[in-house]
Design a protein around this motif. Structure first.
Motif, PDB file in Angstrom:
ATOM      1  N   LEU A 180      18.712  28.100  -2.674  1.00  0.00           N
ATOM      2  CA  LEU A 180      19.579  28.075  -1.503  1.00  0.00           C
ATOM      3  C   LEU A 180      20.619  26.975  -1.715  1.00  0.00           C
ATOM      4  CD1 LEU A 180      19.697  29.317   1.419  1.00  0.00           C
ATOM      5  CD2 LEU A 180      18.498  27.245   2.151  1.00  0.00           C
ATOM      6  N   ASP A 213      23.264  32.444  -1.381  1.00  0.00           N
ATOM      7  CA  ASP A 213      22.413  32.146  -0.228  1.00  0.00           C
ATOM      8  C   ASP A 213      21.764  33.368   0.414  1.00  0.00           C
ATOM      9  OD1 ASP A 213      22.956  29.574  -0.722  1.00  0.00           O
ATOM     10  OD2 ASP A 213      24.161  29.179   1.066  1.00  0.00           O
ATOM     11  N   VAL A 249      24.500  23.791  14.665  1.00  0.00           N
ATOM     12  CA  VAL A 249      25.069  25.102  14.310  1.00  0.00           C
ATOM     13  C   VAL A 249      24.354  26.254  15.002  1.00  0.00           C
ATOM     14  CG1 VAL A 249      26.025  24.474  12.059  1.00  0.00           C
ATOM     15  CG2 VAL A 249      23.645  25.212  12.217  1.00  0.00           C
ATOM     16  N   GLY A 250      23.372  25.950  15.853  1.00  0.00           N
ATOM     17  CA  GLY A 250      22.668  27.019  16.560  1.00  0.00           C
ATOM     18  C   GLY A 250      21.786  27.838  15.636  1.00  0.00           C
ATOM     19  N   ALA A 251      20.909  27.170  14.898  1.00  0.00           N
ATOM     20  CA  ALA A 251      20.045  27.858  13.940  1.00  0.00           C
ATOM     21  C   ALA A 251      19.113  28.833  14.652  1.00  0.00           C
ATOM     22  CB  ALA A 251      19.225  26.827  13.164  1.00  0.00           C
ATOM     23  N   PRO A 252      18.945  30.032  14.114  1.00  0.00           N
ATOM     24  CA  PRO A 252      18.036  31.002  14.722  1.00  0.00           C
ATOM     25  C   PRO A 252      16.573  30.588  14.520  1.00  0.00           C
ATOM     26  CG  PRO A 252      18.891  31.847  12.663  1.00  0.00           C
ATOM     27  CD  PRO A 252      19.560  30.530  12.890  1.00  0.00           C
ATOM     28  N   MET A 301      13.146  33.461   0.573  1.00  0.00           N
ATOM     29  CA  MET A 301      12.404  32.531   1.442  1.00  0.00           C
ATOM     30  C   MET A 301      11.747  33.247   2.608  1.00  0.00           C
ATOM     31  SD  MET A 301      15.122  29.350   1.490  1.00  0.00           S
ATOM     32  CE  MET A 301      14.158  28.146   2.402  1.00  0.00           C
ATOM     33  N   ASP A 331      11.211  26.034   6.781  1.00  0.00           N
ATOM     34  CA  ASP A 331      12.356  26.676   6.119  1.00  0.00           C
ATOM     35  C   ASP A 331      13.139  25.722   5.219  1.00  0.00           C
ATOM     36  OD1 ASP A 331      11.867  29.160   7.225  1.00  0.00           O
ATOM     37  OD2 ASP A 331      13.005  28.712   9.048  1.00  0.00           O
ATOM     38  N   THR A 332      12.409  24.926   4.459  1.00  0.00           N
ATOM     39  CA  THR A 332      13.069  23.989   3.558  1.00  0.00           C
ATOM     40  C   THR A 332      12.448  24.132   2.186  1.00  0.00           C
ATOM     41  OG1 THR A 332      13.430  22.472   5.371  1.00  0.00           O
ATOM     42  CG2 THR A 332      13.604  21.542   3.167  1.00  0.00           C
ATOM     43  N   LEU A 341      17.302  25.578   5.184  1.00  0.00           N
ATOM     44  CA  LEU A 341      17.905  26.817   5.689  1.00  0.00           C
ATOM     45  C   LEU A 341      18.566  26.550   7.041  1.00  0.00           C
ATOM     46  CD1 LEU A 341      18.021  29.778   4.735  1.00  0.00           C
ATOM     47  CD2 LEU A 341      15.901  30.174   5.985  1.00  0.00           C
ATOM     48  N   TYR A 342      19.687  27.214   7.299  1.00  0.00           N
ATOM     49  CA  TYR A 342      20.430  27.138   8.555  1.00  0.00           C
ATOM     50  C   TYR A 342      21.002  25.746   8.845  1.00  0.00           C
ATOM     51  CZ  TYR A 342      17.377  31.222   9.217  1.00  0.00           C
ATOM     52  OH  TYR A 342      16.685  32.388   9.044  1.00  0.00           O
ATOM     53  N   ALA A 343      21.154  24.926   7.815  1.00  0.00           N
ATOM     54  CA  ALA A 343      21.743  23.595   8.034  1.00  0.00           C
ATOM     55  C   ALA A 343      23.056  23.504   7.258  1.00  0.00           C
ATOM     56  CB  ALA A 343      20.779  22.506   7.593  1.00  0.00           C
ATOM     57  N   ASP A 344      23.992  22.756   7.796  1.00  0.00           N
ATOM     58  CA  ASP A 344      25.308  22.566   7.186  1.00  0.00           C
ATOM     59  C   ASP A 344      25.235  21.325   6.287  1.00  0.00           C
ATOM     60  OD1 ASP A 344      27.884  21.659   6.686  1.00  0.00           O
ATOM     61  OD2 ASP A 344      28.678  22.408   8.571  1.00  0.00           O
ATOM     62  N   PRO A 399      26.691  27.333   6.697  1.00  0.00           N
ATOM     63  CA  PRO A 399      25.602  28.322   6.611  1.00  0.00           C
ATOM     64  C   PRO A 399      25.761  29.504   7.564  1.00  0.00           C
ATOM     65  CG  PRO A 399      24.941  26.524   8.027  1.00  0.00           C
ATOM     66  CD  PRO A 399      26.352  26.216   7.605  1.00  0.00           C
ATOM     67  N   ALA A 417      18.798  34.113  -1.641  1.00  0.00           N
ATOM     68  CA  ALA A 417      17.833  33.022  -1.440  1.00  0.00           C
ATOM     69  C   ALA A 417      17.138  33.159  -0.081  1.00  0.00           C
ATOM     70  CB  ALA A 417      18.527  31.663  -1.543  1.00  0.00           C
ATOM     71  N   ILE A 459      23.114  32.517   8.962  1.00  0.00           N
ATOM     72  CA  ILE A 459      22.637  32.401  10.346  1.00  0.00           C
ATOM     73  C   ILE A 459      22.888  33.713  11.100  1.00  0.00           C
ATOM     74  CG2 ILE A 459      23.084  31.260  12.563  1.00  0.00           C
ATOM     75  CD1 ILE A 459      23.390  28.639  11.047  1.00  0.00           C
ATOM     76  N   HIS A 510      23.145  26.176   0.694  1.00  0.00           N
ATOM     77  CA  HIS A 510      23.598  25.448   1.891  1.00  0.00           C
ATOM     78  C   HIS A 510      22.495  24.498   2.362  1.00  0.00           C
ATOM     79  CE1 HIS A 510      22.003  28.942   4.507  1.00  0.00           C
ATOM     80  NE2 HIS A 510      21.331  27.888   4.884  1.00  0.00           N
ATOM     81  N   SER A 543      16.893  21.912  -0.053  1.00  0.00           N
ATOM     82  CA  SER A 543      17.835  22.688   0.751  1.00  0.00           C
ATOM     83  C   SER A 543      17.150  23.137   2.030  1.00  0.00           C
ATOM     84  CB  SER A 543      18.307  23.931  -0.020  1.00  0.00           C
ATOM     85  OG  SER A 543      19.042  23.560  -1.158  1.00  0.00           O
TER      86      SER A 543
END
Lengths: 376, 108
Positions: free
Chosen positions: A331, B74, A371-374, B81, A270-271, A290-293, B43, B77, B47, A333, A288
């Motif tokens: 993306l 996002d 952040v508790g990424a799914p 993805m 997911d990058t 995904l699901y990262a701050d 994010p 995006a 999420i 974020h 980028s």
């Protein structure tokens, strides 16, 4: 900053401190040194010394480049065109002019493709509108590295009779100096020169003038009427010579290092790696996750000794994401931007890149866990 | 700018209460799943969207309410993805402030 240019800067503080407009001996020395610096830069850019002008920094150089075209053409119109990924020194004044005039059509932001490259048909169409008097395009984008189709864009400008400002702030010293422009703007920091020095090239055939009275000593201050502190100009010229001598070899190595970083980032789940993989600046990589701050990624890399930038909203003072990433549909974020220094400035560059590539998976995984990424 | 994309069919309100189910419930529109991410910064809106998407069947339409300006880039995006369908976005101004509603159809 280039180590030899740093020496030059220190020496010039003794030899070139005086005001070059005065008549005493030290002043004539300062004037001679400034003339030399201008000649070196002119030669490197393939232009006449009288066509080289200075500005307080790169963004001011770009802003002045547009203002000079607008002022010279003020009787013909006030409409300007720029790509949507231009520097804020182009976008913010352009939007401000349109808002102040109460006419949104005075500033057109031309979209880009997902790679960040200019949408040429849209560019062509935007230039056709009557009253268009200036256009701006980067040689390459400093956030994602994508090179712009300068020759085609300039051809379109010439067919439409619209002069083109090329913003080479991210490029000079990293890739060949452009030749397709009506006004060129850059920043001495891009070729490892000092901060606080912008440069413009205003070729003799370009109708360009800033508002205000002429300078009686125009030969000294040039088209922008800005006389830089002489040591800065000398250090910039020295850095240009040092960087120019190693540009090709440096760019080859940086290109390979960035290829390795792009591969390391692309291997993560997911990058997405942003920007054109081939037609790009040698030294910039952006990805980028995904699901990262983004802010947490910058902090985590910083903790491990790596200084990276980010286009994520949480890392910006405005809390707005990078307009470049947004215009590309990327993306925004979890964004990381790495700008490799020149080898002359950072001798351990390839070792640092190898360590960085190794750290990427652990950093992204740690930040995602935070952040508790799914899993989905 | 994604604002102005026409309201997609499946984001219409859920069927009126008391309505008798038809004999052929498939492939009728799925009910709208609302993900309220207002006040959350990136994010987190994406999420929350992904978490709910993982619980919903293919064909479901999710409505993400967000105030974070990054969501505008996002959420489309994320759809690209993850090979999901981005239907559009509408800005809303109400007594409790401004937010944007994003609509996503799960493809699978």
């Amino acid at each position: 900053m280039d180590p030899v240019a740093r020496q030059t800067l220190l020496a010039a503080m003794d030899a070139g401190w005086a005001d070059p407009r005065r008549l005493y001996a030290e002043a004539s020395t300062a004037r001679r040194l400034l003339d030399q610096a201008r000649e070196v830069l002119a030669q490197g850019l393939g232009v006449r010394p009288s066509e080289v002008a200075f500005a307080p920094d790169g963004p001011t150089a770009v802003r002045w480049a547009m203002e000079g075209l607008l002022h010279a053409a003020r009787r013909r119109g006030a409409r300007t065109v720029a790509s949507a990924v231009e520097h804020s020194a182009v976008l913010a004044p352009g939007r401000h002019r349109a808002t102040t005039a109460g006419d949104p059509s005075l500033f057109v932001e031309v979209p880009v493709q997902p790679s960040g490259a200019l949408d040429l048909p849209a560019w062509n169409a935007a230039l056709q509108v009557p009253g268009t008097v200036a256009a701006a395009l980067q040689q390459a984008n400093g956030e994602v590295g994508t090179m712009q189709p300068l020759e085609d864009a300039w051809d379109a400008c010439r067919r439409a009779g619209v002069p083109l400002v090329v913003d080479a702030q991210a490029c000079l010293g990293r890739t060949g100096a452009p030749t397709s422009y009506d006004v060129l703007a850059g920043d001495a920091q891009s070729w490892a020169g000092p901060g606080g020095l912008g440069i413009l090239v205003v070729p003799e055939g370009t109708r360009w003038a800033l508002p205000g009275p002429p300078d009686p000593d125009g030969a000294l201050s040039g088209p922008t009427r800005h006389t830089p502190w002489v040591p800065l100009a000398l250090a910039a010229a020295e850095a240009w010579q040092q960087t120019g001598a190693t540009l090709d070899a440096d760019a080859r190595e940086a290109t390979a290092l960035v290829d390795a970083l792009r591969a390391a980032a692309a291997a993560l789940p997911d990058t997405e790696v942003v920007g054109d993989p081939v037609d790009r600046l040698p030294h910039i990589v952006t990805f980028s996750a995904l699901y990262a701050d983004g802010e947490a990624i910058v902090r985590e890399f910083d903790r491990r000794g790596f200084a990276v930038a980010s286009g994520s909203a949480c890392t910006a003072s405005t809390l707005e994401p990078s307009h470049v990433l947004a215009a590309m549909g990327a993306l925004t974020h979890g964004n990381v931007r790495v700008t490799l220094p020149l080898l002359r400035v950072a001798g351990g560059r390839s070792e640092d890149v190898a360590r960085f590539a190794e750290a990427i998976p652990a950093v992204v995984a740690a930040v995602r866990a935070e952040v508790g990424a799914p899993r989905w | 700018m994604v604002t102005g994309v026409p309201e997609p069919g499946p984001t219409q309100p859920t069927p009126r209460p008391g309505r008798v189910p038809t004999r052929r419930p498939e492939p009728g529109p799925q009910p709208l799943v609302v993900v309220d991410a207002r006040g959350l910064r990136c994010p987190l809106p994406v999420i929350r969207l992904a978490q709910r998407a993982g619980e919903c069947p293919a064909g479901a339409v999710l409505e993400v309410l967000a105030t974070d300006p990054a969501a505008r880039a996002d959420i489309p995006a994320w759809c690209r993805m993850k090979a999901q369908e981005f239907l559009g976005a509408q800005d809303h101004t109400g007594p409790d402030g401004e937010h944007t509603a994003y609509h996503v159809r799960l493809v699978g």
